[in-house]
Design a protein around this motif. Structure first.
Motif, PDB file in Angstrom:
ATOM      1  N   UNK A   1       0.840  -1.214   0.000  1.00 22.43           N
ATOM      2  CA  UNK A   1       0.000   0.000   0.000  1.00 22.43           C
ATOM      3  C   UNK A   1       0.871   1.259   0.000  1.00 22.43           C
ATOM      4  N   UNK A   2       1.984   1.199   0.731  1.00 17.50           N
ATOM      5  CA  UNK A   2       2.917   2.334   0.736  1.00 17.50           C
ATOM      6  C   UNK A   2       3.554   2.503  -0.648  1.00 17.50           C
ATOM      7  N   UNK A   3       4.042   1.388  -1.187  1.00 21.21           N
ATOM      8  CA  UNK A   3       4.803   1.472  -2.448  1.00 21.21           C
ATOM      9  C   UNK A   3       3.940   1.895  -3.630  1.00 21.21           C
ATOM     10  N   UNK A   4       2.642   1.657  -3.525  1.00 20.38           N
ATOM     11  CA  UNK A   4       1.761   2.041  -4.631  1.00 20.38           C
ATOM     12  C   UNK A   4       1.025   3.349  -4.329  1.00 20.38           C
ATOM     13  N   UNK A   5       1.463   4.032  -3.278  1.00 17.45           N
ATOM     14  CA  UNK A   5       0.913   5.362  -2.969  1.00 17.45           C
ATOM     15  C   UNK A   5      -0.503   5.336  -2.420  1.00 17.45           C
TER      16      UNK A   5
ATOM     17  N   UNK B   1      11.024   1.818  -2.841  1.00 17.18           N
ATOM     18  CA  UNK B   1      10.667   0.651  -3.664  1.00 17.18           C
ATOM     19  C   UNK B   1      11.956  -0.060  -4.097  1.00 17.18           C
ATOM     20  N   UNK B   2      12.975   0.712  -4.483  1.00 15.18           N
ATOM     21  CA  UNK B   2      14.259   0.129  -4.901  1.00 15.18           C
ATOM     22  C   UNK B   2      14.886  -0.657  -3.752  1.00 15.18           C
ATOM     23  N   UNK B   3      14.848  -0.085  -2.536  1.00 13.30           N
ATOM     24  CA  UNK B   3      15.453  -0.764  -1.374  1.00 13.30           C
ATOM     25  C   UNK B   3      14.699  -2.067  -1.100  1.00 13.30           C
ATOM     26  N   UNK B   4      13.372  -2.025  -1.267  1.00 12.35           N
ATOM     27  CA  UNK B   4      12.570  -3.235  -1.022  1.00 12.35           C
ATOM     28  C   UNK B   4      12.939  -4.317  -2.039  1.00 12.35           C
ATOM     29  N   UNK B   5      13.062  -3.909  -3.295  1.00 12.07           N
ATOM     30  CA  UNK B   5      13.414  -4.892  -4.341  1.00 12.07           C
ATOM     31  C   UNK B   5      14.814  -5.451  -4.095  1.00 12.07           C
TER      32      UNK B   5
ATOM     33  N   UNK C   1      16.207  -5.884  -1.382  1.00 13.17           N
ATOM     34  CA  UNK C   1      16.214  -6.734  -0.180  1.00 13.17           C
ATOM     35  C   UNK C   1      15.466  -8.044  -0.367  1.00 13.17           C
ATOM     36  N   UNK C   2      14.998  -8.322  -1.587  1.00 12.92           N
ATOM     37  CA  UNK C   2      14.187  -9.536  -1.808  1.00 12.92           C
ATOM     38  C   UNK C   2      14.954 -10.790  -1.403  1.00 12.92           C
ATOM     39  N   UNK C   3      16.260 -10.825  -1.722  1.00 15.35           N
ATOM     40  CA  UNK C   3      17.036 -12.034  -1.431  1.00 15.35           C
ATOM     41  C   UNK C   3      17.133 -12.284   0.081  1.00 15.35           C
ATOM     42  N   UNK C   4      17.125 -11.203   0.864  1.00 17.46           N
ATOM     43  CA  UNK C   4      17.210 -11.374   2.329  1.00 17.46           C
ATOM     44  C   UNK C   4      15.917 -12.007   2.841  1.00 17.46           C
ATOM     45  N   UNK C   5      14.784 -11.504   2.323  1.00 19.81           N
ATOM     46  CA  UNK C   5      13.492 -12.066   2.752  1.00 19.81           C
ATOM     47  C   UNK C   5      13.372 -13.531   2.323  1.00 19.81           C
ATOM     48  N   UNK C   6      13.845 -13.811   1.101  1.00 17.85           N
ATOM     49  CA  UNK C   6      13.778 -15.212   0.620  1.00 17.85           C
ATOM     50  C   UNK C   6      14.660 -16.117   1.479  1.00 17.85           C
ATOM     51  N   UNK C   7      15.856 -15.641   1.806  1.00 20.26           N
ATOM     52  CA  UNK C   7      16.774 -16.447   2.625  1.00 20.26           C
ATOM     53  C   UNK C   7      16.174 -16.662   4.017  1.00 20.26           C
ATOM     54  N   UNK C   8      15.574 -15.615   4.583  1.00 20.00           N
ATOM     55  CA  UNK C   8      14.990 -15.736   5.934  1.00 20.00           C
ATOM     56  C   UNK C   8      13.825 -16.727   5.901  1.00 20.00           C
TER      57      UNK C   8
END
Ligand code: FAQ
Length: 321
Positions: free
Chosen positions: A105-109, A292-296, A298-305
């Motif tokens: 919701x944040x990333x899509x304004x 949005x860039x920081x979230x993208x 960080x995808x690998x960190x979320x996947x690893x976790x």
């Protein structure tokens, strides 16, 4: 207040309001009106988003802090803001929403964050001004939230406020070093105050007459004071601090009113507030794109976790078998 299935909605609502009026805490498993839940999700999510977007204006100065000491303080402060975001997303999750959904919701304004973080930090004095004014305004607004009727939000606020108090003091100290420094440093300090004063007053939200949510949020014990009451408290506390620093608050209408014991101040530019709120402020697009860039990234960190958690859960299940 334990949920009793045999009670009618009217009875549940009455019991809920009685608990709120008696200054009791509503906890996640308690019955609550849907509007109360939605209001809390909206406010807590906006608050969480503000904390993590709020890392950007100051983070911009980490590599350029004027000394190692200032850099250490700033890194710690920016990390604290990330931590505040985490407590707040956790508090929102107790209301049955998912963190990923809120971030979307944040990333899509579609969900807001505080207008204050859409202004640029063009000099080191801006970092000091943010600590002094922005954290100062945040504390004024958040100390009453430690008495919010919703338990998880109120408890998160206790720790957040302790850390924000430290942030405010370091900002005031950094500002006072500049204000007592060379003429160029004094000019930087005054320029930062000139640019951050009015946006800081806007942090408290629209005036009471234009605030659609305040009356209901106050009846529900979410807000304890109105937007204008808190704004006035902030002005009353901060103007003497500016005087102590030898700086001038950029408001020609500012004067102490002996009759009321408060500072009277000029009209806020509500057009500017609306412009920044709808996404057209100086840095709205840049802030959101960076997030949005920081979230993208960080995808690998979320996947690893998630993979690690699944592996641990599998091991736990095998051990239990
Ligand atoms: N910016 O009816 P009201 C920080 C929205 S944290 C953007 O008065 P309400 C830490 C409002 O959401 C700073 N939007 O609403 C830090 C509502 O939206 P809707 C954030 C704003 O909720 C320091 C609409 O306008 N703090 O600084 C703003 O009863 C340094 C109508 O307004 C919090 O979030 C605004 N300034 O009262 C981090 C504290 N003002 O209904 C890094 C918790 C209003 O269209 C560095 N929040 N809106 O969705 C609150 O206390 C309240 O939500 C208010 C607004 C007082 C902000």
């Amino acid at each position: 207040m334990a949920p009793v299935q045999t009670q009618s909605t009217d009875e549940l609502e009455r019991a809920f309001q009685d608990a709120v009026d008696a200054d009791g805490r509503i906890e996640p498993r308690d019955w609550m009106p849907e509007g109360y839940r939605r209001t809390l999700v909206r406010q807590i999510a906006q608050h969480a988003h503000s904390e993590i977007i709020g890392m950007q204006p100051e983070g911009n100065w980490i590599t350029r802090a004027p000394s190692l000491r200032r850099k250490c303080i700033l890194v710690a402060k920016v990390q604290d803001e990330a931590g505040h975001g985490l407590y707040l997303y956790s508090a929102a999750e107790t209301l049955g929403v998912d963190r990923e959904e809120l971030l979307d919701l944040l990333h899509t304004g579609r969900q807001k964050y505080s207008t204050i973080f859409n202004y640029p930090t063009t000099s080191w004095a801006d970092v000091a001004a943010i600590g002094w004014l922005v954290d100062g305004a945040a504390i004024m607004n958040q100390v009453p939230l430690t008495r919010c009727s919703y338990g998880p939000y109120a408890r998160a606020m206790v720790r957040v406020c302790k850390e924000e108090s430290f942030h405010q003091r370091q900002g005031f100290e950094a500002m006072s070093v500049l204000a007592q420094g060379t003429p160029a440093q004094r000019r930087m300090a005054q320029d930062a105050l000139d640019r951050w004063w009015w946006p800081s007053l806007m942090m408290f939200g629209p005036s009471d007459t234009d605030s659609p949510n305040s009356a209901r949020s106050m009846a529900w014990g979410i807000k304890r004071f109105s937007n204008d009451e808190l704004r006035q408290r902030f002005v009353d506390a901060t103007v003497p601090q500016a005087e102590h620093l030898g700086l001038t608050v950029p408001d020609p209408d500012l004067r102490f009113d002996e009759a009321t014991g408060h500072y009277a101040f000029g009209e806020i530019d509500w057009t500017e507030f609306a412009t920044v709120m709808r996404g057209d402020g100086p840095c709205n697009r840049e802030r959101l794109a960076h997030r949005v860039g920081a979230h993208e990234d960080g995808a690998w960190v979320r996947e690893a976790a998630a993979a690690y958690a699944a592996k641990q859960a599998g091991r736990g299940a095998r051990e239990a078998a």
